[in-house]
Write a protein that holds these residues in place. Structure first.
Motif, mmCIF file in Angstrom:
data_model
loop_
_atom_site.group_PDB
_atom_site.id
_atom_site.type_symbol
_atom_site.label_atom_id
_atom_site.label_comp_id
_atom_site.label_asym_id
_atom_site.label_seq_id
_atom_site.Cartn_x
_atom_site.Cartn_y
_atom_site.Cartn_z
ATOM 1 N N GLY A 1 -4.381 -9.506 -29.689
ATOM 2 C CA GLY A 1 -4.081 -8.904 -28.393
ATOM 3 C C GLY A 1 -3.062 -9.670 -27.571
ATOM 4 N N GLN A 2 -3.163 -10.997 -27.566
ATOM 5 C CA GLN A 2 -2.270 -11.826 -26.766
ATOM 6 C C GLN A 2 -1.276 -12.600 -27.623
ATOM 7 O OE1 GLN A 2 -2.143 -12.082 -23.206
ATOM 8 N NE2 GLN A 2 -3.292 -10.177 -23.514
ATOM 9 N N PHE B 1 -8.580 -9.050 -20.687
ATOM 10 C CA PHE B 1 -9.143 -8.042 -19.805
ATOM 11 C C PHE B 1 -9.522 -6.819 -20.620
ATOM 12 C CE2 PHE B 1 -6.988 -10.683 -16.833
ATOM 13 C CZ PHE B 1 -7.556 -10.454 -15.583
ATOM 14 N N GLU B 2 -10.580 -6.149 -20.204
ATOM 15 C CA GLU B 2 -10.902 -4.819 -20.688
ATOM 16 C C GLU B 2 -10.956 -3.919 -19.466
ATOM 17 O OE1 GLU B 2 -14.237 -2.191 -23.101
ATOM 18 O OE2 GLU B 2 -14.558 -4.337 -22.801
ATOM 19 N N GLY B 3 -10.082 -2.915 -19.435
ATOM 20 C CA GLY B 3 -9.908 -2.200 -18.176
ATOM 21 C C GLY B 3 -9.331 -3.159 -17.161
ATOM 22 N N VAL C 1 -7.947 -15.846 -15.193
ATOM 23 C CA VAL C 1 -6.552 -15.902 -14.778
ATOM 24 C C VAL C 1 -5.769 -14.764 -15.415
ATOM 25 C CG1 VAL C 1 -4.454 -17.297 -14.756
ATOM 26 C CG2 VAL C 1 -6.694 -18.398 -14.524
ATOM 27 N N GLU C 2 -5.003 -14.057 -14.601
ATOM 28 C CA GLU C 2 -4.151 -12.996 -15.124
ATOM 29 C C GLU C 2 -2.976 -13.599 -15.887
ATOM 30 O OE1 GLU C 2 -2.887 -10.483 -12.009
ATOM 31 O OE2 GLU C 2 -4.891 -9.672 -11.574
ATOM 32 N N VAL D 1 0.040 -6.176 -16.284
ATOM 33 C CA VAL D 1 0.051 -4.882 -15.615
ATOM 34 C C VAL D 1 -1.365 -4.322 -15.678
ATOM 35 C CG1 VAL D 1 0.966 -2.538 -15.589
ATOM 36 C CG2 VAL D 1 2.459 -4.453 -16.203
ATOM 37 N N ALA D 2 -1.994 -4.171 -14.530
ATOM 38 C CA ALA D 2 -3.358 -3.658 -14.472
ATOM 39 C C ALA D 2 -3.354 -2.143 -14.654
ATOM 40 C CB ALA D 2 -4.001 -4.021 -13.131
ATOM 41 N N PRO D 3 -4.436 -1.580 -15.184
ATOM 42 C CA PRO D 3 -4.497 -0.123 -15.365
ATOM 43 C C PRO D 3 -4.478 0.613 -14.033
ATOM 44 C CG PRO D 3 -6.631 -1.130 -15.828
ATOM 45 C CD PRO D 3 -5.647 -2.251 -15.677
ATOM 46 N N ILE D 4 -3.950 1.825 -14.049
ATOM 47 C CA ILE D 4 -3.936 2.664 -12.857
ATOM 48 C C ILE D 4 -5.271 3.380 -12.692
ATOM 49 C CG2 ILE D 4 -3.015 4.740 -13.978
ATOM 50 C CD1 ILE D 4 -2.009 3.441 -10.504
#
Length: 422
Positions: free
Chosen positions: A221-222, A314-316, A325-326, A331-334
């Protein structure tokens, strides 16, 4: 003094012009194409500002009109300049169907079922392997298809995620023209993504999931050095002996990750789409145990270049584990929703830009594989309005958009529906 200024300006222009022409015809052509894309992006921005009026969802009433029935359909789409709808089935066939009249089962325009590994999934049931998605080039002369094929008899669950190109001969695929662009070996048949779209910049975008059924055991994922868990962006034109080219503005074109990657940090982006007016990229990413999510990568902010969508930190919009930490470029989900019965896997659609349902214009349509309710999402600034359209279908597998911007939804049970005004 004035003469000197004009003289100096002439020297600068002359040097710049000489340098430009000295770069060679192919490089100059790239400059022209880059300039055209820049101008197109500016025009999309202007049109986008005019088009961002939110949908009036309280007045929306729709119905479904069945236009076709095929066995095990997984994707559908249109071909530029063609009034038919093309429907792909998981075993490896693509059919052309009429959207205006019912007819007997059509002959396939493509049959690669001998190459496709479905992991023995039964028609109409769950399963993540097989033919995944397809798209036509902007001139309709080439067809791009993603699917899984067998990797190793010693490891029967392993598959090869494959992207191929075919040329079209009128309404028929030229099988002899088959050209493999990309292949990724996967230990498990899960999370293949496989959506294929041409972006407003003319490049080919496709998706691959993280390759594991639960969690992120492969830690892809990362990891921008791994093609799993990403949106990929390529120019399908060959580059010397390489089957495709890397756009120069890809975030890792000069290093730091795989040059094909456009955005990463995704779990299983089964479906994504571009807003035909603004160029915004909408992604529906299937969750793990807690959340399903919808992401927007806005064209006016770079279209998601190098964006990190967060998985598996993150999930969601909720962090996983002790790490709070971000990551950079996060980019966070809308929009998210809980992964609780009857929900199990988001099925992403399109932003509606058609004319047949005016009150729906500007809304994003999506569903869930287990719930089957059609839903509309309207964005107004920071406000997100999510509404059921009060229609359910069994096991939706994908949405489709035709040349006029009208939308379709398909069921794994076999039915292909057009979404129309009630």
């Amino acid at each position: 003094m004035r003469r000197f200024v004009w003289f100096l300006l002439g020297v600068i222009v002359g040097v710049a012009g000489a340098a430009y022409w000295a770069r060679g015809p192919l490089t100059r052509l790239d400059d022209v194409e880059s300039g055209v894309r820049s101008l197109q992006a500016q025009l999309r921005s202007v049109r986008g500002n005019l088009a961002r009026r939110p949908a009036n969802l309280k007045d929306v009433v729709v119905r479904l009109q069945r236009v076709a029935n095929v066995i095990d359909p997984v994707d559908a789409g249109s071909r530029p300049g063609d009034d038919g709808l093309y429907v792909a089935t998981r075993p490896g066939k693509i059919f052309k169907v009429s959207t205006t009249r019912r007819a007997a089962e059509p002959d396939p325009v493509l049959d690669i079922s001998r190459d496709v590994d479905t992991q023995k999934a039964r028609a109409g049931t769950g399963g993540e392997a097989g033919l995944l998605g397809f798209a036509f080039s902007s001139d309709g002369n080439r067809l791009y298809v993603t699917y899984t094929e067998e990797w190793s008899e010693k490891s029967p669950e392993s598959v090869k995620w494959t992207l191929v190109e075919f040329r079209m001969r009128s309404d028929v695929v030229d099988l002899a023209s088959r050209r493999r662009l990309l292949q990724v070996r996967k230990e498990k048949p899960h999370h293949n993504g496989g959506a294929v779209r041409f972006g407003p910049d003319g490049y080919l975008y496709t998706s691959i999931g993280d390759g594991w059924p639960f969690g992120d055991d492969l830690e892809t994922g990362q990891d921008p050095d791994d093609l799993l868990g990403n949106i990929i962006r390529i120019d399908p034109r060959p580059d010397g002996d390489k089957p495709y080219s890397i756009p120069g503005d890809n975030p890792f074109a000069e290093g730091g990750g795989r040059p094909e990657i456009w955005a990463f940090g995704l779990r299983n982006p089964w479906r994504f789409s571009f807003d035909r007016i603004t160029g915004d990229l909408w992604i529906a990413d299937v969750g793990d145990r807690e959340h399903e999510e919808i992401d927007i990568l806005e064209a006016a902010r770079g279209g998601g270049r190098g964006a990190n969508l967060g998985w598996s930190l993150f999930e969601g919009n909720e962090p996983r584990g002790d790490e709070q930490v971000e990551p950079d470029n996060y980019v966070a989900p809308i929009h998210t929703y809980r992964r609780r019965k009857p929900y199990c896997a988001i099925i992403g659609g399109f932003l509606y830009r058609g004319s047949a349902i005016p009150s729906l214009r500007g809304a994003y349509l999506y569903s869930d594989y287990c719930d089957g309710t059609l839903r509309a999402l309207a964005i107004n600034g920071d406000n997100v309005n999510d509404r059921s359209l009060d229609i359910e279908i069994a096991t939706p597998s994908s949405f489709a958009e035709d040349d006029e911007g009208e939308l379709y939804v398909i069921s794994l049970q076999g039915d292909v529906y057009k979404i129309t005004a009630a």
